[in-house]
Write a protein that holds these residues in place. Structure first.
Motif, mmCIF file in Angstrom:
data_model
loop_
_atom_site.group_PDB
_atom_site.id
_atom_site.type_symbol
_atom_site.label_atom_id
_atom_site.label_comp_id
_atom_site.label_asym_id
_atom_site.label_seq_id
_atom_site.Cartn_x
_atom_site.Cartn_y
_atom_site.Cartn_z
ATOM 1 N N UNK A 1 -34.347 -11.066 31.245
ATOM 2 C CA UNK A 1 -34.956 -12.183 31.842
ATOM 3 C C UNK A 1 -34.518 -13.474 31.410
ATOM 4 N N UNK A 2 -33.939 -13.557 30.040
ATOM 5 C CA UNK A 2 -33.491 -14.758 29.521
ATOM 6 C C UNK A 2 -32.206 -15.297 30.547
ATOM 7 N N UNK A 3 -31.278 -14.219 30.763
ATOM 8 C CA UNK A 3 -30.307 -14.608 31.409
ATOM 9 C C UNK A 3 -30.475 -14.819 33.045
ATOM 10 N N UNK A 4 -31.419 -14.011 33.558
ATOM 11 C CA UNK A 4 -31.797 -14.409 34.677
ATOM 12 C C UNK A 4 -32.186 -15.716 35.109
ATOM 13 N N UNK A 5 -33.320 -16.060 33.944
ATOM 14 C CA UNK A 5 -33.740 -17.606 34.098
ATOM 15 C C UNK A 5 -32.554 -18.606 33.989
ATOM 16 N N UNK A 6 -31.775 -18.305 32.771
ATOM 17 C CA UNK A 6 -30.796 -19.282 32.889
ATOM 18 C C UNK A 6 -29.483 -19.362 34.109
ATOM 19 N N UNK A 7 -29.569 -18.057 34.705
ATOM 20 C CA UNK A 7 -28.756 -18.106 35.862
ATOM 21 C C UNK A 7 -29.517 -18.931 37.163
ATOM 22 N N UNK A 8 -30.887 -18.396 37.205
ATOM 23 C CA UNK A 8 -31.482 -19.245 38.653
ATOM 24 C C UNK A 8 -31.657 -20.687 38.057
ATOM 25 N N UNK A 9 -31.538 -21.065 36.964
ATOM 26 C CA UNK A 9 -31.831 -22.527 36.744
ATOM 27 C C UNK A 9 -30.615 -23.208 37.196
ATOM 28 N N UNK A 10 -29.556 -22.693 36.700
ATOM 29 C CA UNK A 10 -27.916 -23.321 37.082
ATOM 30 C C UNK A 10 -27.879 -23.306 38.442
ATOM 31 N N UNK A 11 -28.453 -22.066 39.252
ATOM 32 C CA UNK A 11 -28.018 -21.964 40.667
ATOM 33 C C UNK A 11 -28.724 -22.964 41.481
ATOM 34 N N UNK A 12 -29.965 -23.152 40.874
ATOM 35 C CA UNK A 12 -30.700 -24.362 41.615
ATOM 36 C C UNK A 12 -31.373 -23.663 43.047
ATOM 37 N N UNK A 13 -31.530 -24.436 44.143
ATOM 38 C CA UNK A 13 -31.836 -23.816 45.455
ATOM 39 C C UNK A 13 -33.019 -23.178 45.347
ATOM 40 N N UNK A 14 -33.106 -22.109 46.180
ATOM 41 C CA UNK A 14 -34.200 -20.967 46.123
ATOM 42 C C UNK A 14 -34.215 -20.083 44.975
ATOM 43 N N UNK A 15 -33.268 -20.161 43.998
ATOM 44 C CA UNK A 15 -33.192 -19.311 43.174
ATOM 45 C C UNK A 15 -34.289 -19.161 42.039
ATOM 46 N N UNK A 16 -34.764 -20.518 41.777
ATOM 47 C CA UNK A 16 -35.810 -20.151 40.554
ATOM 48 C C UNK A 16 -37.079 -19.855 41.002
ATOM 49 N N UNK A 17 -37.281 -19.696 42.505
ATOM 50 C CA UNK A 17 -38.446 -18.913 43.134
ATOM 51 C C UNK A 17 -38.290 -17.603 43.389
ATOM 52 N N UNK A 18 -37.029 -17.045 43.146
ATOM 53 C CA UNK A 18 -36.686 -15.759 43.718
ATOM 54 C C UNK A 18 -37.344 -14.825 42.911
ATOM 55 N N UNK A 19 -37.303 -13.394 43.414
ATOM 56 C CA UNK A 19 -37.917 -12.474 42.883
ATOM 57 C C UNK A 19 -37.228 -11.901 41.483
ATOM 58 N N UNK A 20 -36.183 -12.464 41.250
ATOM 59 C CA UNK A 20 -35.425 -11.975 40.134
ATOM 60 C C UNK A 20 -35.893 -12.835 38.778
ATOM 61 N N UNK A 21 -36.432 -13.971 39.014
ATOM 62 C CA UNK A 21 -37.128 -14.537 38.079
ATOM 63 C C UNK A 21 -38.551 -14.177 37.785
ATOM 64 N N UNK A 22 -39.133 -14.015 38.797
ATOM 65 C CA UNK A 22 -40.708 -13.480 38.862
ATOM 66 C C UNK A 22 -40.676 -11.968 38.880
ATOM 67 N N UNK A 23 -40.204 -11.254 37.988
ATOM 68 C CA UNK A 23 -40.075 -9.661 37.980
ATOM 69 C C UNK A 23 -40.928 -9.378 37.137
ATOM 70 N N UNK A 24 -42.377 -8.874 37.644
ATOM 71 C CA UNK A 24 -43.307 -8.474 36.880
ATOM 72 C C UNK A 24 -43.079 -7.091 36.205
ATOM 73 N N UNK A 25 -42.161 -6.323 36.658
ATOM 74 C CA UNK A 25 -42.015 -5.121 35.798
ATOM 75 C C UNK A 25 -41.184 -5.422 34.675
#
Length: 324
Positions: A184-208
Motif C-alpha cells: 500500500x505504501x508503494x501503491x500510494x506513492x505510485x498513484x501520487x506521482x501518476x496523478x490523473x485518475x490514479x489517486x482515486x483508483x481501486x489500487x489505492x482504496x483496496x480494503x482487502x
C-alpha cells in the motif's frame, strides 16, 4: 549518522513504514536477485539507526540501512535502501551511492575498530518516478571522461559496483509485492506521482489490504493521502463509506476531519478576513506552485481573489501537475 528530522511527507511515509522489519524483509525477498537472497540470513536482519543523506538532497531522497547475517558465517552484510522521490532523471545516482557507501564503511570502522574487514554493502534504489529513467544500475568506467583507447590501461584504477534499481514507473500496481503495508505504501506513492485518475483508483482504496494494516500505519497512509493535493480530501468519505472494516473507515474519516479542522484553524490564524475557504485554497495553490517549481504567488495577492478565481487557478495547477 544520526536520524534526520522527518519534514518531507514522502520521507516520513517511506522511513516510517519501511523501517518495519517484516515489510523490509518481504521487500528484499521479492526484489533482490535470487543469488543475493540465498546468501542473506534474514533472521539476523536489523535496522541500523541513522541516515546518510545530507544537505539539499534531504528534500529529494530518503534512506534506510539494514544489517543482515551471511548464511554459514558470522560475517554480516549491509543492505542500503535509498528512496529517490525527485521528478527528473539523474544519471549521477551511482556517484551518490558511492559516497553513501564510503560514509557507511567509515562509520562501521569507527564503531568496530578491530574488524577483520569491511562488510559488503548491497545498494537498492526505489525510484518514485512517473516515466522510466534511462539509468544503468552500475558505477563503472562509463561514468568517467575516459577515451576508448585508455580504458584497458586505466580501468584498473576505477571503482565498480552494481546496485538494484526498482522504478515505480515500470511496475504495474498489481505487480507490487510484499507485506500489505509495503504494497500500500508503494501503491500510494505510485498513484501520487501518476496523478490523473490514479489517486482515486481501486489500487489505492483496496480494503482487502488496508484492513490488514495496523491502526498506526493506517494513520500514516491516510495522513499522507489527505495532505497531498493530488488526492481529493472530499472524496475520502465516499471512498470508505462502503467498506466493511470499521477500523479502516473510522481511521480514514478521523484523519480527514483532523486535516480539515487543521486547515480551518490555519485559515483563522492567518486572518479571519481570509476566510476558511480561501485559506484552504491558498494553501493548496502554494503547495502545487512549489511542486511545479513556479514562483510562489504572495498570499496577499491571492487573498484579493474570489473563491471561484482561486478554485480556477488551483484547477489549472492540478492539470499542469498531472501532465508532468
Amino acid at each position: 549518522m544520526p536520524d534526520k528530522p522527518l519534514h518531507q511527507p514522502h520521507d516520513k511515509l517511506f522511513r516510517t513504514n519501511f523501517r518495519d522489519l517484516p515489510t523490509a524483509i518481504a521487500f528484499f525477498r521479492h526484489y533482490l536477485p535470487r543469488r543475493v537472497v540465498r546468501r542473506l540470513d534474514f533472521s539476523r536482519m536489523a535496522l541500523v539507526p541513522g541516515s546518510y543523506v545530507t544537505g539539499r538532497l534531504k528534500a529529494s531522497e530518503s534512506d534506510l540501512l539494514f544489517r543482515a547475517g551471511l548464511k554459514g558465517s558470522e560475517a554480516e552484510a549491509f543492505v542500503y535502501l535509498l528512496f529517490e522521490h525527485q521528478y527528473e532523471e539523474d544519471r549521477w545516482i551511482a556517484l551518490r551511492l558511492s559516497r553513501y557507501r564510503q560514509d557507511i564503511w567509515e562509520t562501521f570502522l569507527k564503531e568496530h575498530p578491530g574488524a577483520p574487514g569491511l562488510p559488503v554493502i548491497i545498494p537498492v534504489v526505489i525510484a518514485h518516478n512517473k516515466t522510466a529513467w534511462d539509468v544503468r544500475p552500475r558505477f563503472d568506467w562509463r561514468l568517467f571522461d575516459l577515451p576508448a583507447e585508455g580504458k584497458t590501461d586505466l580501468s584498473a584504477y576505477l571503482p565498480a559496483f552494481d546496485f538494484e534499481l526498482l522504478q515505480l514507473a515500470q511496475l504495474p500496481f498489481d505487480k507490487i509485492a510484499g507485506t500489505p503495508l509495503g504494497i500500500m505504501t508503494l501503491r500510494v506513492f505510485k498513484a501520487q506521482r501518476e496523478g490523473g485518475a490514479f489517486p482515486a483508483s481501486e489500487w489505492v482504496w483496496d480494503e482487502s489490504l488496508l484492513a490488514r494494516i495496523g491502526t498506526m500505519a493506517l494513520e500514516q497512509i491516510f495522513s499522507y493521502i489527505v495532505g497531498r493535493p493530488e488526492f481529493d480530501i472530499v472524496d475520502v468519505e465516499a471512498k470508505v463509506s462502503g467498506f466493511e472494516s470499521e477500523t479502516v473507515k473510522q481511521t480514514a474519516m478521523t484523519i480527514a476531519q483532523r486535516y480539515i479542522e487543521k486547515g480551518k484553524l490555519e485559515g483563522i490564524e492567518k486572518g479571519r478576513e481570509e476566510g476558511i475557504e480561501k485559506g484552504e485554497l491558498v494553501g493548496r495553490i502554494h503547495m502545487l506552485q512549489e511542486l511545479l517549481g513556479k514562483k510562489i504567488t504572495p498570499r496577499k495577492d491571492l487573498i484579493r481573489k474570489s473563491p471561484a478565481q482561486l478554485q480556477a487557478l488551483l484547477n489549472r495547477l492540478r492539470s499542469e501537475h498531472r501532465a508532468l
